[in-house]
Design a protein around this motif. Structure first.
Motif, PDB file in Angstrom:
ATOM      1  N   ALA B  54     -56.819 -43.751  84.424  1.00 31.27           N
ATOM      2  CA  ALA B  54     -56.277 -44.349  83.204  1.00 31.27           C
ATOM      3  C   ALA B  54     -54.908 -43.767  82.876  1.00 31.27           C
ATOM      4  O   ALA B  54     -53.959 -44.506  82.577  1.00 31.27           O
ATOM      5  CB  ALA B  54     -57.232 -44.123  82.047  1.00 31.27           C
ATOM      6  N   THR B  55     -54.778 -42.429  82.974  1.00 29.44           N
ATOM      7  CA  THR B  55     -53.485 -41.835  82.613  1.00 29.44           C
ATOM      8  C   THR B  55     -52.421 -42.204  83.625  1.00 29.44           C
ATOM      9  O   THR B  55     -51.254 -42.379  83.262  1.00 29.44           O
ATOM     10  CB  THR B  55     -53.583 -40.306  82.515  1.00 29.44           C
ATOM     11  N   TRP B  56     -52.796 -42.357  84.908  1.00 34.58           N
ATOM     12  CA  TRP B  56     -51.800 -42.787  85.904  1.00 34.58           C
ATOM     13  C   TRP B  56     -51.246 -44.152  85.524  1.00 34.58           C
ATOM     14  O   TRP B  56     -50.041 -44.373  85.496  1.00 34.58           O
ATOM     15  CB  TRP B  56     -52.432 -42.838  87.303  1.00 34.58           C
ATOM     16  N   ALA B  57     -52.167 -45.075  85.198  1.00 32.17           N
ATOM     17  CA  ALA B  57     -51.739 -46.423  84.853  1.00 32.17           C
ATOM     18  C   ALA B  57     -50.863 -46.402  83.606  1.00 32.17           C
ATOM     19  O   ALA B  57     -49.799 -47.030  83.566  1.00 32.17           O
ATOM     20  CB  ALA B  57     -52.958 -47.318  84.629  1.00 32.17           C
ATOM     21  N   ILE B  58     -51.281 -45.650  82.597  1.00 32.03           N
ATOM     22  CA  ILE B  58     -50.501 -45.621  81.354  1.00 32.03           C
ATOM     23  C   ILE B  58     -49.132 -45.001  81.591  1.00 32.03           C
ATOM     24  O   ILE B  58     -48.111 -45.499  81.111  1.00 32.03           O
ATOM     25  CB  ILE B  58     -51.284 -44.862  80.268  1.00 32.03           C
ATOM     26  N   PHE B  59     -49.107 -43.917  82.380  1.00 29.22           N
ATOM     27  CA  PHE B  59     -47.827 -43.262  82.618  1.00 29.22           C
ATOM     28  C   PHE B  59     -46.866 -44.190  83.346  1.00 29.22           C
ATOM     29  O   PHE B  59     -45.710 -44.326  82.959  1.00 29.22           O
ATOM     30  CB  PHE B  59     -48.041 -41.969  83.433  1.00 29.22           C
ATOM     31  N   HIS B  60     -47.335 -44.861  84.412  1.00 24.13           N
ATOM     32  CA  HIS B  60     -46.408 -45.635  85.223  1.00 24.13           C
ATOM     33  C   HIS B  60     -46.124 -47.023  84.680  1.00 24.13           C
ATOM     34  O   HIS B  60     -45.073 -47.591  84.975  1.00 24.13           O
ATOM     35  CB  HIS B  60     -46.920 -45.719  86.666  1.00 24.13           C
ATOM     36  N   PHE B  61     -47.020 -47.612  83.898  1.00 23.94           N
ATOM     37  CA  PHE B  61     -46.761 -48.952  83.385  1.00 23.94           C
ATOM     38  C   PHE B  61     -46.303 -48.968  81.938  1.00 23.94           C
ATOM     39  O   PHE B  61     -45.842 -49.971  81.443  1.00 23.94           O
ATOM     40  CB  PHE B  61     -48.015 -49.828  83.544  1.00 23.94           C
ATOM     41  N   LEU B  62     -46.481 -47.833  81.229  1.00 21.87           N
ATOM     42  CA  LEU B  62     -46.122 -47.844  79.814  1.00 21.87           C
ATOM     43  C   LEU B  62     -45.038 -46.819  79.501  1.00 21.87           C
ATOM     44  O   LEU B  62     -44.002 -47.149  78.940  1.00 21.87           O
ATOM     45  CB  LEU B  62     -47.381 -47.556  78.979  1.00 21.87           C
ATOM     46  N   LEU B  63     -45.271 -45.574  79.897  1.00 25.84           N
ATOM     47  CA  LEU B  63     -44.348 -44.523  79.476  1.00 25.84           C
ATOM     48  C   LEU B  63     -43.047 -44.571  80.268  1.00 25.84           C
ATOM     49  O   LEU B  63     -41.970 -44.429  79.697  1.00 25.84           O
ATOM     50  CB  LEU B  63     -45.005 -43.150  79.615  1.00 25.84           C
ATOM     51  N   VAL B  64     -43.130 -44.773  81.598  1.00 25.58           N
ATOM     52  CA  VAL B  64     -41.906 -44.765  82.405  1.00 25.58           C
ATOM     53  C   VAL B  64     -40.992 -45.942  82.061  1.00 25.58           C
ATOM     54  O   VAL B  64     -39.798 -45.731  81.827  1.00 25.58           O
ATOM     55  CB  VAL B  64     -42.252 -44.706  83.911  1.00 25.58           C
ATOM     56  N   PRO B  65     -41.502 -47.194  81.973  1.00 25.25           N
ATOM     57  CA  PRO B  65     -40.593 -48.301  81.640  1.00 25.25           C
ATOM     58  C   PRO B  65     -39.885 -48.128  80.301  1.00 25.25           C
ATOM     59  O   PRO B  65     -38.745 -48.541  80.142  1.00 25.25           O
ATOM     60  CB  PRO B  65     -41.509 -49.527  81.604  1.00 25.25           C
TER      61      PRO B  65
END
Lengths: 244, 191
Positions: B54-65
């Motif tokens: 879950a945190t991988w997905a949130i980091f790469h699809f939400l926080l990085v963009p």
């Protein structure tokens, strides 16, 4: 784990609370946090940073100062906010407060002390899950007024800082034979080839902490025994007197 | 093959407890009985694996963009707390037996630094999704292995004649040091 331990310590640490009209015993509480109830040596809380960042004195002291600051501010904020928070969402609110605070500290350290930031690594964001922070928020700050909470934060933070500094002092001294503090201060006590490199390795942390706590327990046990012996001696003397 | 070496590296070579010092609180606290150690271990496997995904997905699809990487500590701890709550509720409803076995340990996991630590480590090491999954599995199974072995040793330590001051936590810490020494032997395994 932490909240459970904190609940356990609740009765011991804050028996009176602020409900009684008596003046809060700041000095007594301060000593309690630093020595009597030392969060590391007595309550075995927050062992992850204690073991993880104590390979060198600088890291240990840096971590200690960060925790003093974080714990004091977190306690103060929790003491203010806890009056308006419903009981059910208490823990998430506390975690959010602590996490926000740690993020701010993380950015400050990254900006002004880049070396410390690199050395602490993952343990800096992990102060969020430091058992002492949530434990003190839950056990003390949520139930007490602003000023006692600040003192509580300062004292338990200082207790943690002292423990971490002591452990890192011992580990760096035995592990490298020298002490190095921010390049301000360099002291070599014995040559490198007599140093026991094991102590700066991860497993040295376990050994050093185990020995410190063991020696402290032993001292306390022998002291208690002596007191007991003295008490029984007194009793028998009294008894003998009354019989005579 | 690469995934396998990530798995070995995360579970044995840089074991989360003995080399990274994460999750020590639960390691010392829940290791008095081997059955509770196993229960805690499997709860951790479950939570670390799901929360790392879950945190991988949130980091790469939400926080990085949105360039919000600095928010990761707050976001991750909230994700973990929510996830643990969800898992607990779902288990209570649909998996009664598993809930009875793991239920007590689930709330403790929110404040277990191994979980947040695993999520942060996986991001720091820059894995892709599959790498994250195998690393999370490695970390959590390594945790379970170590806490289970340690609990069986502690059960026997109860009967040993240790000096009085060293009973309990001190001798447990020294035992952990000897275990760390043994795990040092895996150094270099899997490249």
């Amino acid at each position: 784990m932490s909240s459970e331990l904190a609940m356990e310590s609740l009765d011991v640490v804050a028996p009176a609370g602020s409900k009684t009209k008596e003046r809060f015993d700041y000095k007594g509480h301060f000593i309690k946090g630093v020595i009597v109830e030392n969060p590391v040596f007595k309550m075995l809380l927050a062992l992850c940073p204690v073991l993880g960042v104590t390979a060198t004195l600088i890291n240990g002291v840096g971590m200690g100062v960060i925790v003093i600051f974080a714990l004091t501010v977190a306690n103060a904020m929790v003491a203010i906010v806890s009056k308006f928070t419903p009981d059910e969402v208490r823990i998430p609110v506390f975690i959010t407060i602590i996490a926000t605070l740690i993020t701010a500290i993380e950015m400050l350290v990254q900006a002004f002390l880049p070396n410390l930031f690199a050395a602490l690594g993952i343990f800096l964001p992990l102060v969020v899950t430091n058992c002492i922070l949530l434990g003190r928020a839950e056990a003390f700050a949520a139930k007490n007024k602003f000023l006692p909470s600040v003192v509580d934060g300062l004292s338990f933070g200082l207790g943690f800082a002292l423990a971490v500094s002591l452990l890192s002092f011992i580990r760096e001294l035995i592990g490298t034979g020298a002490l190095n503090f921010f390049d301000l201060f360099y002291l070599r006590l014995f040559p490198q080839q007599f140093a026991i490199g094991l102590f700066v390795q991860p497993l040295g942390a376990f050994i050093a902490l185990g020995l410190i706590i063991g020696v402290m327990f032993s001292f306390r046990l022998s002291k208690e025994e002596q007191e007991k012996k003295a008490a029984t001696a007194q009793k028998t003397a009294k008894l003998a007197k009354s019989v005579a | 093959m690469e995934l396998f070496s990530i798995f070995i590296g995360a579970s044995l070579v840089s074991n989360i407890i003995l080399a990274n010092f994460l999750g020590i609180c639960s390691f010392m606290g829940v290791s008095k009985k081997s059955s509770s150690a196993l229960g805690m271990g499997f709860a951790v496997v479950f939570v670390i694996t799901t929360s790392s995904m879950a945190t991988w997905a949130i980091f790469h699809f939400l926080l990085v963009p949105f360039q919000l990487e600095f928010m990761r500590t707050i976001v991750f701890i909230l994700v973990i707390a929510t996830l643990v709550q969800f898992v607990e509720m779902y288990m209570k409803k649909n998996m009664q037996t598993l809930y009875k076995a793991l239920g007590v340990y689930l709330p403790l996991i929110t404040v277990n630094c191994a979980v947040l630590g695993a999520a942060l480590l996986n991001i720091d090491r820059g894995f892709n999704f599959l790498g994250t999954v195998s690393s999370a599995l490695g970390i959590s199974l390594g945790y379970t292995l170590v806490i289970f072995i340690f609990s069986t040793i502690r059960e026997r330590l109860e009967l040993a004649n240790t000096p009085r001051g060293f009973r309990g936590a001190p001798i447990a810490l020294i035992t952990a040091a000897i275990m760390a020494m043994a795990f040092f032997g895996f150094f270099g395994l899997g490249g």
